[in-house]
Structure formats: C-alpha cells, structure tokens
Motif scaffolding. Structure first.
Motif, PDB file in Angstrom:
ATOM      1  N   PRO A   1       0.831  -1.217   0.000  1.00 46.19           N
ATOM      2  CA  PRO A   1       0.000   0.000   0.000  1.00 46.19           C
ATOM      3  C   PRO A   1       0.859   1.258   0.000  1.00 46.19           C
ATOM      4  CG  PRO A   1       0.030  -0.989   2.180  1.00 46.19           C
ATOM      5  CD  PRO A   1       0.704  -1.966   1.266  1.00 46.19           C
ATOM      6  N   PRO A   2       0.450   2.298  -0.712  1.00 45.90           N
ATOM      7  CA  PRO A   2       1.171   3.572  -0.681  1.00 45.90           C
ATOM      8  C   PRO A   2       1.103   4.196   0.708  1.00 45.90           C
ATOM      9  CG  PRO A   2      -0.348   3.472  -2.539  1.00 45.90           C
ATOM     10  CD  PRO A   2      -0.687   2.331  -1.641  1.00 45.90           C
ATOM     11  N   PRO A   3       1.931   5.189   0.975  1.00 50.06           N
ATOM     12  CA  PRO A   3       1.883   5.853   2.280  1.00 50.06           C
ATOM     13  C   PRO A   3       0.518   6.468   2.557  1.00 50.06           C
ATOM     14  CG  PRO A   3       3.920   6.401   1.147  1.00 50.06           C
ATOM     15  CD  PRO A   3       3.070   5.657   0.156  1.00 50.06           C
ATOM     16  N   ALA A   4       0.070   6.345   3.807  1.00 48.35           N
ATOM     17  CA  ALA A   4      -1.176   6.950   4.278  1.00 48.35           C
ATOM     18  C   ALA A   4      -2.370   6.591   3.388  1.00 48.35           C
ATOM     19  CB  ALA A   4      -1.026   8.454   4.373  1.00 48.35           C
ATOM     20  N   SER A   5      -2.507   5.305   3.047  1.00 54.54           N
ATOM     21  CA  SER A   5      -3.534   4.906   2.091  1.00 54.54           C
ATOM     22  C   SER A   5      -4.591   3.962   2.653  1.00 54.54           C
ATOM     23  CB  SER A   5      -2.885   4.236   0.876  1.00 54.54           C
ATOM     24  OG  SER A   5      -2.201   3.053   1.263  1.00 54.54           O
ATOM     25  N   VAL A   6      -4.374   3.337   3.819  1.00 54.48           N
ATOM     26  CA  VAL A   6      -5.309   2.319   4.289  1.00 54.48           C
ATOM     27  C   VAL A   6      -5.814   2.655   5.689  1.00 54.48           C
ATOM     28  CG1 VAL A   6      -4.307   0.510   2.860  1.00 54.48           C
ATOM     29  CG2 VAL A   6      -3.442   0.845   5.182  1.00 54.48           C
ATOM     30  N   ASP A   7      -7.049   2.216   5.951  1.00 57.88           N
ATOM     31  CA  ASP A   7      -7.666   2.417   7.262  1.00 57.88           C
ATOM     32  C   ASP A   7      -7.348   1.274   8.223  1.00 57.88           C
ATOM     33  OD1 ASP A   7      -9.258   4.813   6.566  1.00 57.88           O
ATOM     34  OD2 ASP A   7     -10.252   3.421   5.203  1.00 57.88           O
ATOM     35  N   MET A   8      -7.045   0.093   7.667  1.00 59.14           N
ATOM     36  CA  MET A   8      -6.680  -1.046   8.503  1.00 59.14           C
ATOM     37  C   MET A   8      -5.544  -1.804   7.848  1.00 59.14           C
ATOM     38  SD  MET A   8      -8.865  -4.463   9.668  1.00 59.14           S
ATOM     39  CE  MET A   8      -8.734  -5.296   8.068  1.00 59.14           C
ATOM     40  N   LEU A   9      -4.555  -2.200   8.655  1.00 56.74           N
ATOM     41  CA  LEU A   9      -3.498  -3.080   8.166  1.00 56.74           C
ATOM     42  C   LEU A   9      -3.534  -4.349   8.991  1.00 56.74           C
ATOM     43  CD1 LEU A   9      -0.040  -2.124   6.878  1.00 56.74           C
ATOM     44  CD2 LEU A   9      -0.299  -4.175   8.284  1.00 56.74           C
ATOM     45  N   TRP A  10      -3.705  -5.465   8.300  1.00 58.68           N
ATOM     46  CA  TRP A  10      -3.853  -6.785   8.922  1.00 58.68           C
ATOM     47  C   TRP A  10      -2.579  -7.578   8.656  1.00 58.68           C
ATOM     48  CZ3 TRP A  10      -7.947  -9.163  11.574  1.00 58.68           C
ATOM     49  CH2 TRP A  10      -7.889 -10.554  11.701  1.00 58.68           C
ATOM     50  N   ALA A  11      -1.906  -8.032   9.721  1.00 58.13           N
ATOM     51  CA  ALA A  11      -0.656  -8.783   9.574  1.00 58.13           C
ATOM     52  C   ALA A  11      -0.663  -9.947  10.552  1.00 58.13           C
ATOM     53  CB  ALA A  11       0.543  -7.877   9.821  1.00 58.13           C
TER      54      ALA A  11
ATOM     55  N   GLN B   1       3.580   3.750   8.275  1.00 62.22           N
ATOM     56  CA  GLN B   1       3.573   4.650   7.127  1.00 62.22           C
ATOM     57  C   GLN B   1       2.391   4.376   6.208  1.00 62.22           C
ATOM     58  OE1 GLN B   1       6.673   4.091   4.108  1.00 62.22           O
ATOM     59  NE2 GLN B   1       6.959   6.302   4.007  1.00 62.22           N
ATOM     60  N   ALA B   2       1.992   3.117   6.077  1.00 62.18           N
ATOM     61  CA  ALA B   2       0.909   2.764   5.163  1.00 62.18           C
ATOM     62  C   ALA B   2      -0.454   3.212   5.670  1.00 62.18           C
ATOM     63  CB  ALA B   2       0.900   1.257   4.920  1.00 62.18           C
ATOM     64  N   LEU B   3      -0.604   3.343   6.982  1.00 61.45           N
ATOM     65  CA  LEU B   3      -1.896   3.679   7.562  1.00 61.45           C
ATOM     66  C   LEU B   3      -2.230   5.161   7.435  1.00 61.45           C
ATOM     67  CD1 LEU B   3      -1.775   1.558  10.837  1.00 61.45           C
ATOM     68  CD2 LEU B   3      -3.476   1.325   9.023  1.00 61.45           C
ATOM     69  N   LYS B   4      -3.509   5.444   7.275  1.00 62.40           N
ATOM     70  CA  LYS B   4      -3.998   6.806   7.381  1.00 62.40           C
ATOM     71  C   LYS B   4      -4.034   7.215   8.857  1.00 62.40           C
ATOM     72  CE  LYS B   4      -7.264   6.149   3.529  1.00 62.40           C
ATOM     73  NZ  LYS B   4      -8.701   6.145   3.154  1.00 62.40           N
ATOM     74  N   VAL B   5      -4.089   8.498   9.113  1.00 63.89           N
ATOM     75  CA  VAL B   5      -4.316   8.959  10.477  1.00 63.89           C
ATOM     76  C   VAL B   5      -5.662   8.413  10.962  1.00 63.89           C
ATOM     77  CG1 VAL B   5      -4.768  10.991  11.905  1.00 63.89           C
ATOM     78  CG2 VAL B   5      -2.891  11.008  10.266  1.00 63.89           C
ATOM     79  N   ASP B   6      -5.688   7.907  12.177  1.00 62.11           N
ATOM     80  CA  ASP B   6      -6.844   7.256  12.802  1.00 62.11           C
ATOM     81  C   ASP B   6      -7.070   5.851  12.264  1.00 62.11           C
ATOM     82  OD1 ASP B   6      -7.358   9.459  14.410  1.00 62.11           O
ATOM     83  OD2 ASP B   6      -8.696  10.368  12.936  1.00 62.11           O
ATOM     84  N   GLY B   7      -6.195   5.380  11.362  1.00 64.23           N
ATOM     85  CA  GLY B   7      -6.263   3.988  10.944  1.00 64.23           C
ATOM     86  C   GLY B   7      -5.707   3.082  12.045  1.00 64.23           C
TER      87      GLY B   7
ATOM     88  N   LEU C   1      -3.382   2.250  17.114  1.00 62.07           N
ATOM     89  CA  LEU C   1      -3.879   3.293  16.218  1.00 62.07           C
ATOM     90  C   LEU C   1      -2.739   4.147  15.702  1.00 62.07           C
ATOM     91  CD1 LEU C   1      -6.894   4.552  18.376  1.00 62.07           C
ATOM     92  CD2 LEU C   1      -6.987   2.940  16.465  1.00 62.07           C
ATOM     93  N   LYS C   2      -2.957   4.740  14.531  1.00 63.94           N
ATOM     94  CA  LYS C   2      -2.041   5.762  14.034  1.00 63.94           C
ATOM     95  C   LYS C   2      -2.654   7.119  14.350  1.00 63.94           C
ATOM     96  CE  LYS C   2       0.411   7.600  10.023  1.00 63.94           C
ATOM     97  NZ  LYS C   2       0.800   7.393   8.603  1.00 63.94           N
ATOM     98  N   ALA C   3      -2.075   7.791  15.319  1.00 64.32           N
ATOM     99  CA  ALA C   3      -2.577   9.097  15.724  1.00 64.32           C
ATOM    100  C   ALA C   3      -2.002  10.188  14.835  1.00 64.32           C
ATOM    101  CB  ALA C   3      -2.210   9.364  17.182  1.00 64.32           C
ATOM    102  N   ALA C   4      -2.603  11.370  14.904  1.00 61.85           N
ATOM    103  CA  ALA C   4      -2.076  12.519  14.166  1.00 61.85           C
ATOM    104  C   ALA C   4      -0.666  12.829  14.668  1.00 61.85           C
ATOM    105  CB  ALA C   4      -2.981  13.730  14.360  1.00 61.85           C
TER     106      ALA C   4
END
Length: 300
Positions: A113-123, A142-148, A270-273
C-alpha cells in the motif's frame, strides 16, 4: 531487545532464505490464529474503506476470504514478500474479469500500500520472523492513514518451550531464536509512533500422534533462525535420536500423544495525528500539516 535494536538471536540470512523457500500455503495454525484475531474485530467500530493484508499467503488465505466478505465494498492491498508468494496469492484471491463477483467488487491490488492509504493493516503471524521488526512496524505505520488501525499477531517466547528445554537438556544448540515478549512489542509500537497499543496473549497446546508429525508441523511453520544453531546438516542417526527424545520427554496423558505449546501474541494500535515539536525554526511536511488539520477539524 530495545526498540532500536534488531533481534540479537535472529540470523537475517536464514530469514531471507526462509522467505524464498517457505511452503506456498497457509499453515493450519496461522489460519486458526487469524480466526481468533478476527473475533477481536467485533470491538472495532471503524469500518475500513481501504485495508491491507500484509503477507496473505502465509498469514491465511481462508482468513483473507473472510475479511473480504466482511468488507465487501472496501479496496484491498495484498502485500507479499516475493514474487512466488505474490503469484500464489493472486492465483487464490484474484477473480477473472468475467466472474460475476468481480463486476461490483471493490478492487484488490497485489502490491504494498502507498503511504497513508489504508484504514486497517492486517498482519497475521509475520512479525516474529522479521529480521528488522522496527523497520517493519515503521512500514505498517507509514501505510496507515491517520486514525487507521493495525491488527497483528505473532509468536511469543513460550512457543515450543518443551522443545527448547529438551535441546538444552541434551546439550544441543538452541532450538530456535528468542521470541519477543508482548510488553516489548507494545514499547516498540509506541517508539514507532503508534498510539493506544493493546496487547494480549494466549497459549495454544497442540498434540501429535508421533514425533514425525510434530516435526512436520514445525517445518511447515518456520525454521531455526538462531545464529548458534547447528552449523551443518545432521544425519539419520541424529534424527532418530531426536525422535526418540521427543517421544520420551513430550508425551503427556495415557494416550502418549506429544504436547507442544505455542504462545500467541495479539496486538492492536492506532495511528494518531503526528505531534510536531516546534522550535524557533521548524519544518513541517505538507502531509503532516494536512493530518494535523484533519485531526483538529474532525472528519468531513
């Protein structure tokens, strides 16, 4: 292991070799852990519009199908470690263009996924095999959006404790590399920039009819990455000695089945601001500025 260090008992070359040669299939245990991790999604209110499955092939193809049915209108990225794994995942996941389910389905992209592109990352069951876990956590952040949010699982230090004790008793080199405690994973998440990490753990005990079946299971799950492992190939006599020792020391109960413990760690964060420390002269990226403004104003 401190957050800035690589695992001291994990050989990166052995990890790289395993990434290239691991079976192109989803181990049963990985599917079971993924199913238990999916139960935890009931407590997550956010419904991702875009999500990423990091290592879907080894993490669980059945689990991927369940996630896709849970988020049928969400775009998905499938990130794999190498070409062979990517091709195997495509063969199982991708639907031909003429398939009816493909006409209205959200797209699935077989790439990181590009940077800041997904709401959830499952690993699922990937982090304990990472030669540089801090870098991997950074890639997820890096891949997660803020609040992802991140959902992951991995093996913990009590995994195969019976086998580790047996190797030590026989005076052999370590049976595997030292696995990271869940509290250390929590510290590393915070160090990476994640917020509100929630960690929990459970122990799963598997039993086997024969030593050969137990060893087959372990070969499907991974390899010994310890730098001090046996430096060369062993012969049939050593394998016979190992199987005899397993039968003597791991047998429990009247039926004589062999017991082996797996400690499974689950994590959510979570990915916070971003928090920018301002000085007399400070530089703030456009991406971070947008994220901070988004956080203050709320979602549109």
């Amino acid at each position: 292991m401190t957050p800035s260090q690589r695992p001291p008992t994990l050989d990166p070359l052995a990890v790289s070799r395993w990434q290239r040669t691991a079976p192109l299939a989803s181990p049963w245990l990985h599917e079971e852990v993924a199913s238990r991790m999916q139960d935890r999604l009931e407590w997550i209110k956010l419904k991702p519009q875009t999500w990423a499955h990091w290592g879907a092939l080894r993490g669980g193809l059945q689990a991927h199908a369940k996630l896709a049915s849970l988020y049928p209108d969400s775009e998905c990225f499938v990130a794999e470690a190498n070409t062979d794994r990517a091709q195997a995942a495509i063969k199982d996941i991708a639907k031909p263009w003429w398939h009816p389910k493909q006409w209205r389905a959200a797209p699935t992209r077989f790439e990181a996924p590009p940077p800041a592109s997904v709401d959830m990352l499952w690993a699922n069951m990937a982090l304990h095999e990472a030669a540089d876990p801090q870098a991997l956590l950074g890639a997820w952040h890096q891949a997660l959006k803020v609040d992802g949010f991140l959902m992951f699982s991995c093996l913990g230090p009590d995994t195969a404790r019976e086998l580790r004790a047996l190797y030590a008793q026989l005076g052999w080199p370590p049976a595997g590399h030292d696995l990271t405690d869940m509290h250390d994973w929590g510290d590393m998440l915070v160090q990476t920039g994640f917020a509100e990490p929630v960690m929990d753990m459970e122990r799963i005990t598997l039993t086997y009819e024969t030593p050969a079946r137990l060893l087959q299971e372990l070969r499907e799950l991974g390899r010994n990455f310890h730098p001090a492992r046996f430096p060369a190939l062993r012969g049939r006599s050593w394998k016979t000695q190992l199987e005899q020792a397993l039968g003597q020391h791991l047998a429990v109960g009247a039926d004589g089945r062999l017991s082996l413990t797996f400690e499974v760690i689950y994590g959510h964060a979570l990915k916070a601001a971003p928090k920018i420390k301002l000085s007399a002269l400070s530089a703030v990226s456009v991406q971070d500025m947008r994220a901070m403004l988004h956080d203050k104003r709320g979602k549109p």
